[in-house]
Motif scaffolding. Structure first.
Motif, PDB file in Angstrom:
ATOM      1  N   LEU A  58       0.799  -1.165   0.183  1.00  0.00           N
ATOM      2  CA  LEU A  58      -0.014   0.071  -0.066  1.00  0.00           C
ATOM      3  C   LEU A  58       0.905   1.231   0.084  1.00  0.00           C
ATOM      4  O   LEU A  58       2.000   1.407   0.863  1.00  0.00           O
ATOM      5  CB  LEU A  58      -0.901  -0.060   1.245  1.00  0.00           C
ATOM      6  CG  LEU A  58      -1.782   1.352   1.636  1.00  0.00           C
ATOM      7  CD1 LEU A  58      -2.762   1.640   0.429  1.00  0.00           C
ATOM      8  CD2 LEU A  58      -2.381   1.314   2.983  1.00  0.00           C
ATOM      9  N   LEU A  59       0.599   2.101  -0.815  1.00  0.00           N
ATOM     10  CA  LEU A  59       1.285   3.506  -1.070  1.00  0.00           C
ATOM     11  C   LEU A  59       0.234   4.590  -0.741  1.00  0.00           C
ATOM     12  O   LEU A  59      -0.793   4.610  -1.371  1.00  0.00           O
ATOM     13  CB  LEU A  59       1.962   3.592  -2.053  1.00  0.00           C
ATOM     14  CG  LEU A  59       2.674   5.088  -2.534  1.00  0.00           C
ATOM     15  CD1 LEU A  59       3.955   5.292  -1.630  1.00  0.00           C
ATOM     16  CD2 LEU A  59       3.036   5.155  -4.067  1.00  0.00           C
ATOM     17  N   ILE A  60       0.555   5.225   0.155  1.00  0.00           N
ATOM     18  CA  ILE A  60      -0.287   6.459   0.700  1.00  0.00           C
ATOM     19  C   ILE A  60       0.378   7.844  -0.158  1.00  0.00           C
ATOM     20  O   ILE A  60       1.561   7.884   0.124  1.00  0.00           O
ATOM     21  CB  ILE A  60      -0.404   6.955   2.038  1.00  0.00           C
ATOM     22  CG1 ILE A  60      -0.830   5.652   2.624  1.00  0.00           C
ATOM     23  CG2 ILE A  60      -1.228   8.055   2.392  1.00  0.00           C
ATOM     24  CD1 ILE A  60      -1.976   5.119   2.605  1.00  0.00           C
ATOM     25  N   ALA A  61      -0.422   8.401  -0.892  1.00  0.00           N
ATOM     26  CA  ALA A  61       0.170   9.811  -1.827  1.00  0.00           C
ATOM     27  C   ALA A  61      -0.483  10.939  -1.268  1.00  0.00           C
ATOM     28  O   ALA A  61      -1.597  11.142  -1.557  1.00  0.00           O
ATOM     29  CB  ALA A  61       0.151   9.518  -3.051  1.00  0.00           C
ATOM     30  N   GLY A  62       0.354  11.794  -0.687  1.00  0.00           N
ATOM     31  CA  GLY A  62      -0.156  13.184  -0.530  1.00  0.00           C
ATOM     32  C   GLY A  62       0.094  14.272  -1.240  1.00  0.00           C
ATOM     33  O   GLY A  62       0.802  13.722  -2.339  1.00  0.00           O
ATOM     34  N   LEU A  63      -0.115  15.333  -0.883  1.00  0.00           N
ATOM     35  CA  LEU A  63       0.045  16.405  -2.021  1.00  0.00           C
ATOM     36  C   LEU A  63       1.607  16.996  -1.773  1.00  0.00           C
ATOM     37  O   LEU A  63       2.325  16.916  -2.890  1.00  0.00           O
ATOM     38  CB  LEU A  63      -0.849  17.653  -1.665  1.00  0.00           C
ATOM     39  CG  LEU A  63      -0.261  19.043  -2.485  1.00  0.00           C
ATOM     40  CD1 LEU A  63      -0.370  18.717  -3.995  1.00  0.00           C
ATOM     41  CD2 LEU A  63      -1.415  20.203  -1.973  1.00  0.00           C
ATOM     42  N   ALA A  64       1.996  17.572  -0.653  1.00  0.00           N
ATOM     43  CA  ALA A  64       3.206  18.233  -0.419  1.00  0.00           C
ATOM     44  C   ALA A  64       3.607  18.189   0.962  1.00  0.00           C
ATOM     45  O   ALA A  64       2.507  18.053   1.717  1.00  0.00           O
ATOM     46  CB  ALA A  64       3.433  19.596  -1.141  1.00  0.00           C
ATOM     47  N   ARG A 152       0.059  -3.094  -4.468  1.00  0.00           N
ATOM     48  CA  ARG A 152      -1.583  -3.772  -4.746  1.00  0.00           C
ATOM     49  C   ARG A 152      -2.450  -2.317  -4.787  1.00  0.00           C
ATOM     50  O   ARG A 152      -3.386  -2.512  -5.283  1.00  0.00           O
ATOM     51  CB  ARG A 152      -1.846  -4.777  -4.223  1.00  0.00           C
ATOM     52  CG  ARG A 152      -0.923  -6.278  -4.119  1.00  0.00           C
ATOM     53  CD  ARG A 152      -1.512  -7.073  -3.138  1.00  0.00           C
ATOM     54  NE  ARG A 152      -2.649  -7.315  -3.313  1.00  0.00           N
ATOM     55  CZ  ARG A 152      -3.480  -8.128  -2.172  1.00  0.00           C
ATOM     56  NH1 ARG A 152      -2.896  -8.288  -1.161  1.00  0.00           N
ATOM     57  NH2 ARG A 152      -4.841  -8.195  -2.420  1.00  0.00           N
ATOM     58  N   ALA A 153      -2.176  -1.539  -3.950  1.00  0.00           N
ATOM     59  CA  ALA A 153      -3.065  -0.341  -3.809  1.00  0.00           C
ATOM     60  C   ALA A 153      -2.310   0.993  -3.613  1.00  0.00           C
ATOM     61  O   ALA A 153      -1.394   1.105  -2.954  1.00  0.00           O
ATOM     62  CB  ALA A 153      -4.006  -0.403  -2.466  1.00  0.00           C
ATOM     63  N   ILE A 154      -3.046   2.059  -4.010  1.00  0.00           N
ATOM     64  CA  ILE A 154      -2.558   3.329  -3.668  1.00  0.00           C
ATOM     65  C   ILE A 154      -3.725   4.110  -3.318  1.00  0.00           C
ATOM     66  O   ILE A 154      -4.886   4.074  -3.511  1.00  0.00           O
ATOM     67  CB  ILE A 154      -1.943   4.066  -4.794  1.00  0.00           C
ATOM     68  CG1 ILE A 154      -0.719   3.345  -5.505  1.00  0.00           C
ATOM     69  CG2 ILE A 154      -1.668   5.702  -4.729  1.00  0.00           C
ATOM     70  CD1 ILE A 154      -0.223   3.925  -6.903  1.00  0.00           C
ATOM     71  N   VAL A 155      -3.536   5.013  -2.124  1.00  0.00           N
ATOM     72  CA  VAL A 155      -4.507   5.894  -1.517  1.00  0.00           C
ATOM     73  C   VAL A 155      -3.993   7.354  -1.982  1.00  0.00           C
ATOM     74  O   VAL A 155      -2.971   7.694  -1.255  1.00  0.00           O
ATOM     75  CB  VAL A 155      -4.725   5.647  -0.208  1.00  0.00           C
ATOM     76  CG1 VAL A 155      -5.905   6.736   0.369  1.00  0.00           C
ATOM     77  CG2 VAL A 155      -5.184   4.477   0.113  1.00  0.00           C
ATOM     78  N   ALA A 222      -9.780  -4.848   0.321  1.00  0.00           N
ATOM     79  CA  ALA A 222      -9.077  -5.212  -0.783  1.00  0.00           C
ATOM     80  C   ALA A 222      -8.012  -5.976  -0.685  1.00  0.00           C
ATOM     81  O   ALA A 222      -7.501  -6.919  -1.454  1.00  0.00           O
ATOM     82  CB  ALA A 222      -8.977  -4.057  -1.593  1.00  0.00           C
ATOM     83  N   LEU A 223      -6.958  -5.676   0.342  1.00  0.00           N
ATOM     84  CA  LEU A 223      -6.031  -6.488   0.376  1.00  0.00           C
ATOM     85  C   LEU A 223      -5.698  -7.722   1.357  1.00  0.00           C
ATOM     86  O   LEU A 223      -5.042  -8.259   1.378  1.00  0.00           O
ATOM     87  CB  LEU A 223      -4.942  -5.284   1.184  1.00  0.00           C
ATOM     88  CG  LEU A 223      -4.721  -4.029   0.377  1.00  0.00           C
ATOM     89  CD1 LEU A 223      -3.553  -3.362   1.165  1.00  0.00           C
ATOM     90  CD2 LEU A 223      -3.754  -4.397  -0.819  1.00  0.00           C
ATOM     91  N   ALA A 224      -6.949  -7.864   1.688  1.00  0.00           N
ATOM     92  CA  ALA A 224      -6.969  -9.131   2.809  1.00  0.00           C
ATOM     93  C   ALA A 224      -7.027 -10.239   1.774  1.00  0.00           C
ATOM     94  O   ALA A 224      -7.745 -10.317   0.730  1.00  0.00           O
ATOM     95  CB  ALA A 224      -8.431  -9.131   3.407  1.00  0.00           C
TER      96      ALA A 224
END
Length: 224
Positions: A58-64, A152-155, A222-224
């Motif tokens: 899992l990757l969390i993507a913020g703004l800055a 597998r997932a990005i938020v 989703a990741l389970a």
């Protein structure tokens, strides 16, 4: 359908401390280095779990980075309100462990998760311009996504992070629109989106804790 991304080089995905690809951001950080020499005041690196890039699903993507948050501490979402909500939510769903104390030397660890920003340097008024978003995406954000072979997932937190993520994945933004709670399948990868967990969004009611929690409940399922 977008093609899977190739494996990125671990040596090139993090910007150097004195990255000058975006002159406005470089100058802004230089000014803050003079005002607050004890702060991080540099591009903020991706926060990885102890097992490194290979274990990230899992990757969390913020703004800055926030000026007095990650720009001060050197760790994403650390030192301002957004981190309080994010890290408590990650811990609730098993994506983090330990104690979050809003400083980079606390006992917090990520579990199968990484956290980064679409733009690595703090922008004035927290508003990067299009050229800065594009430059950071091509040089650092896209290679960051590519470095995770088990992803597998990005938020994506907020519309700018969502749009930059979509472009990094080779997608047409118009075909994958942003919306809180939206979910798009991109091959074997799922792209989730949420309003950013900023104090402004929570204070105005645009984002509630329940709304934010529901996004990560879907990710956990989703990741389970």
């Amino acid at each position: 359908m977008a093609q899977p991304l190739a494996s990125g080089s671990l040596d090139t995905v993090e910007p150097p401390r004195d990255c000058a690809l975006c002159p406005r951001l470089h100058a802004f950080i230089a000014g803050w280095r003079e005002r607050e020499p004890a702060w991080h005041n540099a591009p903020v690196p991706t926060f990885l779990p102890p097992e490194g890039a290979g274990g990230v699903q899992l990757l969390i993507a913020g703004l800055a980075p926030g000026l007095r948050g990650a720009n001060r501490t050197g760790r994403p979402f650390t030192g301002d309100y957004a981190g309080d909500l994010l890290y408590s939510t990650l811990a609730r769903f098993g994506f983090a462990r330990g104690q979050f104390e809003a400083r980079p030397d606390d006992s917090l660890e990520l579990v199968g998760t990484a956290i980064t920003n679409a733009v690595r340097c703090v922008p004035p008024e927290n508003k990067p311009v299009g050229a800065e978003i594009n430059t950071c995406r091509e040089h650092f954000f896209r290679p960051t996504i590519e470095r995770f072979p088990a992803l597998r997932a990005i938020v994506a937190l907020g519309s700018i992070a969502h749009q930059s993520t979509a472009r990094a994945l080779g997608l047409r933004v118009a075909d994958y629109p942003f919306g809180h709670g939206s979910r798009h399948q991109v091959g074997s990868l799922t792209l989730f989106s949420s309003y950013h967990c900023s104090r402004y969004n929570t204070n105005t009611g645009r984002l509630t804790e329940a709304m934010f929690t529901e996004v990560f409940a879907q990710v956990r399922e989703a990741l389970a």
